[in-house]
Design a protein around this motif. Structure first.
Motif, mmCIF file in Angstrom:
data_model
loop_
_atom_site.group_PDB
_atom_site.id
_atom_site.type_symbol
_atom_site.label_atom_id
_atom_site.label_comp_id
_atom_site.label_asym_id
_atom_site.label_seq_id
_atom_site.Cartn_x
_atom_site.Cartn_y
_atom_site.Cartn_z
ATOM 1 N N MET A 33 0.813 -1.217 0.000
ATOM 2 C CA MET A 33 0.000 0.000 0.000
ATOM 3 C C MET A 33 0.852 1.276 0.000
ATOM 4 S SD MET A 33 -2.892 -1.466 -0.086
ATOM 5 C CE MET A 33 -4.074 -0.144 0.147
ATOM 6 N N LYS A 34 2.005 1.221 0.639
ATOM 7 C CA LYS A 34 2.824 2.427 0.786
ATOM 8 C C LYS A 34 3.886 2.476 -0.307
ATOM 9 C CE LYS A 34 5.466 4.952 4.248
ATOM 10 N NZ LYS A 34 6.161 4.877 5.532
ATOM 11 N N VAL A 54 7.542 -4.031 7.094
ATOM 12 C CA VAL A 54 6.190 -4.194 7.619
ATOM 13 C C VAL A 54 5.266 -2.984 7.514
ATOM 14 C CG1 VAL A 54 6.701 -6.135 9.120
ATOM 15 C CG2 VAL A 54 7.074 -3.818 9.939
ATOM 16 N N GLU A 55 5.737 -1.887 6.968
ATOM 17 C CA GLU A 55 4.833 -0.759 6.762
ATOM 18 C C GLU A 55 4.095 -0.915 5.441
ATOM 19 O OE1 GLU A 55 6.351 3.339 7.990
ATOM 20 O OE2 GLU A 55 8.175 2.223 7.563
ATOM 21 N N GLY A 56 2.824 -0.580 5.440
ATOM 22 C CA GLY A 56 2.070 -0.499 4.186
ATOM 23 C C GLY A 56 1.892 -1.790 3.448
ATOM 24 N N VAL A 57 1.538 -2.839 4.176
ATOM 25 C CA VAL A 57 1.310 -4.161 3.564
ATOM 26 C C VAL A 57 -0.075 -4.636 3.917
ATOM 27 C CG1 VAL A 57 1.972 -6.590 3.697
ATOM 28 C CG2 VAL A 57 3.743 -4.857 3.561
ATOM 29 N N THR A 58 -0.776 -5.234 2.961
ATOM 30 C CA THR A 58 -2.048 -5.876 3.303
ATOM 31 C C THR A 58 -2.184 -7.176 2.512
ATOM 32 O OG1 THR A 58 -4.449 -5.660 3.343
ATOM 33 C CG2 THR A 58 -3.341 -4.518 1.585
ATOM 34 N N VAL A 111 0.385 -3.223 -6.514
ATOM 35 C CA VAL A 111 1.598 -4.061 -6.547
ATOM 36 C C VAL A 111 1.446 -5.187 -5.524
ATOM 37 C CG1 VAL A 111 4.115 -4.122 -6.281
ATOM 38 C CG2 VAL A 111 3.016 -2.106 -7.289
ATOM 39 N N TYR A 112 1.711 -6.411 -5.976
ATOM 40 C CA TYR A 112 1.504 -7.604 -5.148
ATOM 41 C C TYR A 112 2.739 -8.498 -5.137
ATOM 42 C CZ TYR A 112 -3.567 -6.778 -5.139
ATOM 43 O OH TYR A 112 -4.821 -6.249 -4.960
ATOM 44 N N ALA A 123 7.770 1.935 -5.788
ATOM 45 C CA ALA A 123 9.167 1.704 -5.409
ATOM 46 C C ALA A 123 9.532 0.222 -5.442
ATOM 47 C CB ALA A 123 9.420 2.270 -4.013
ATOM 48 N N LYS A 124 8.537 -0.643 -5.372
ATOM 49 C CA LYS A 124 8.789 -2.092 -5.392
ATOM 50 C C LYS A 124 8.994 -2.624 -6.813
ATOM 51 C CE LYS A 124 7.625 -2.563 -0.916
ATOM 52 N NZ LYS A 124 8.614 -2.879 0.104
#
Length: 376
Positions: free
Chosen positions: A38-39, A370-374, A64-65, A43-44
């Motif tokens: 999510m964040k 761990v920031e911005g992950v779902t 992005v997944y 960039a990924k």
């Protein structure tokens, strides 16, 4: 974890991997987990994918997944039906998230794959995925008023038959929409052997993507990868040294005497060490029902391929049966290769397998900051 599901297809709203099966009933790989970033998702995305995205001015929203798959059951079915190891990428559940049971829909998409390791484009066929964006249809229809069907036979990717972990990225841009999806696909090809079963269990442990569950996943995956690489390193050390003419016994008694005079046959030791990997396979495993090669056989054929490549000139296609047969002949014929050549092939193949496993743990840790992950 998979929170959002397409009601009509009863599948999580993420890309899936499967086989079209001549339109009868899609055979799907088991999705172990899928995580949406999510964040700062951009960039990924690797540079190759980002450049393709930039050429599509209409795209405003990029999802992005990271998606992890256990390929074992699908592989067994593909081997049982005598087909090549070519699979389809399916975007239906993501494209039609609200689709109701017995409803139909269709969309045109552009898809490309990139950043691939152990997975290959099928650029010479119109239904194959390529490294540049190609147009495909994604359609859902109802058969006999009951069965929800997905098709057509499109977005094909060829997977290496003898590589344990294969990865690739995909980009899908639906025509006439402002959204796109970029996915890193991680395929674990074998999960019957104990060490690979543990790795798959670690991948399936993503939970609800809370900080605690992501950390638990990474810890479990790291432990299972360390166990697997330790086991494979031991196998590599024993077999490589045996082919070089040095035998690593357990350092006492008969083994020490055997080591000193070099009486062991390296071929016998090689077969023994590979069969020890299979010792942990469940008693329920039946070769006729589950014919895809186990990890031991994948390593054996990969060694043959490595040796075969060095006996061919020019550019050799990956996972070529001709190369494997050429290498097998050299490996198994007493004067077909030197002990040192056999040792080097064993070393290269097992180092690659260890590296693939270590990369799986490292890259997951990198991506799952761990920031911005779902999870989905």
């Amino acid at each position: 974890g998979h929170e959002r599901k397409c009601p009509g297809l009863k599948l999580p709203c993420v890309p899936h991997i499967g086989h079209y099966n001549d339109g009868l009933e899609y055979k799907l790989a088991r999705t172990l987990g899928a995580v949406r970033f999510m964040k700062e998702p951009h960039a990924k995305v690797p540079e190759a994918g980002f450049e393709m995205l930039m050429r599509r001015d209409n795209v405003m929203d990029v999802e992005v997944y990271l998606a992890l798959y256990d390929m074992q059951d699908l592989r067994d079915w593909i081997y049982k039906t005598g087909r090549p190891y070519v699979v389809n990428l399916l975007f239906h559940a993501w494209l039609f998230p609200q689709l109701a049971y017995r409803a139909e829909d269709a969309a045109q998409v552009e898809v490309a794959i990139f950043g691939n390791e152990g997975a290959y484009v099928v650029a010479d066929a119109p239904q194959g995925a390529a490294k540049t964006l190609r147009g495909f249809e994604q359609r859902v229809w109802v058969k006999d008023k009951v069965y929800m069907c997905m098709g057509p036979d499109a977005v094909q990717v060829r997977v290496d038959r003898h590589r344990l972990v294969c990865t690739f990225w995909s980009l899908c841009v639906p025509t006439g929409q402002e959204r796109a999806i970029v996915t890193k696909h991680v395929l674990i090809n074998e999960s019957h052997t104990h060490i690979t079963r543990e790795v798959v269990a670690g991948c399936a442990d993503l939970g609800d993507a809370s900080v605690a569950s992501v950390l638990q996943h990474l810890q479990k995956l790291l432990t299972s990868v360390q166990n697997a690489t330790h086991r494979l390193s031991r196998l590599m050390g024993k077999c490589e040294s045996a082919f070089e003419g040095m035998f690593l016994g357990n350092g006492h008694g008969a083994n020490l005497a055997k080591a000193q005079v070099g009486l062991e046959d390296p071929m016998v030791l090689w077969d023994e060490q590979l069969s020890l990997l299979d010792r942990s396979v469940n008693d329920g495993h039946k070769a006729q029902e589950q014919p895809a090669p186990l990890l031991s056989e994948m390593i054996r054929r990969r060694v043959y391929e490595d040796l075969g490549k060095r006996r061919r000139r020019g550019r050799v296609p990956p996972d070529s049966q001709e190369t494997i047969e050429l290498g097998a002949k050299a490996f198994l014929t007493p004067n077909g290769a030197t002990g040192s050549e056999r040792a080097q092939s064993v070393h290269r193949v097992l180092i690659e397998c260890i590296h693939d496993l270590e990369q799986l743990a490292e890259k997951n840790a990198e991506m799952l900051a761990v920031e911005g992950v779902t999870t989905m």
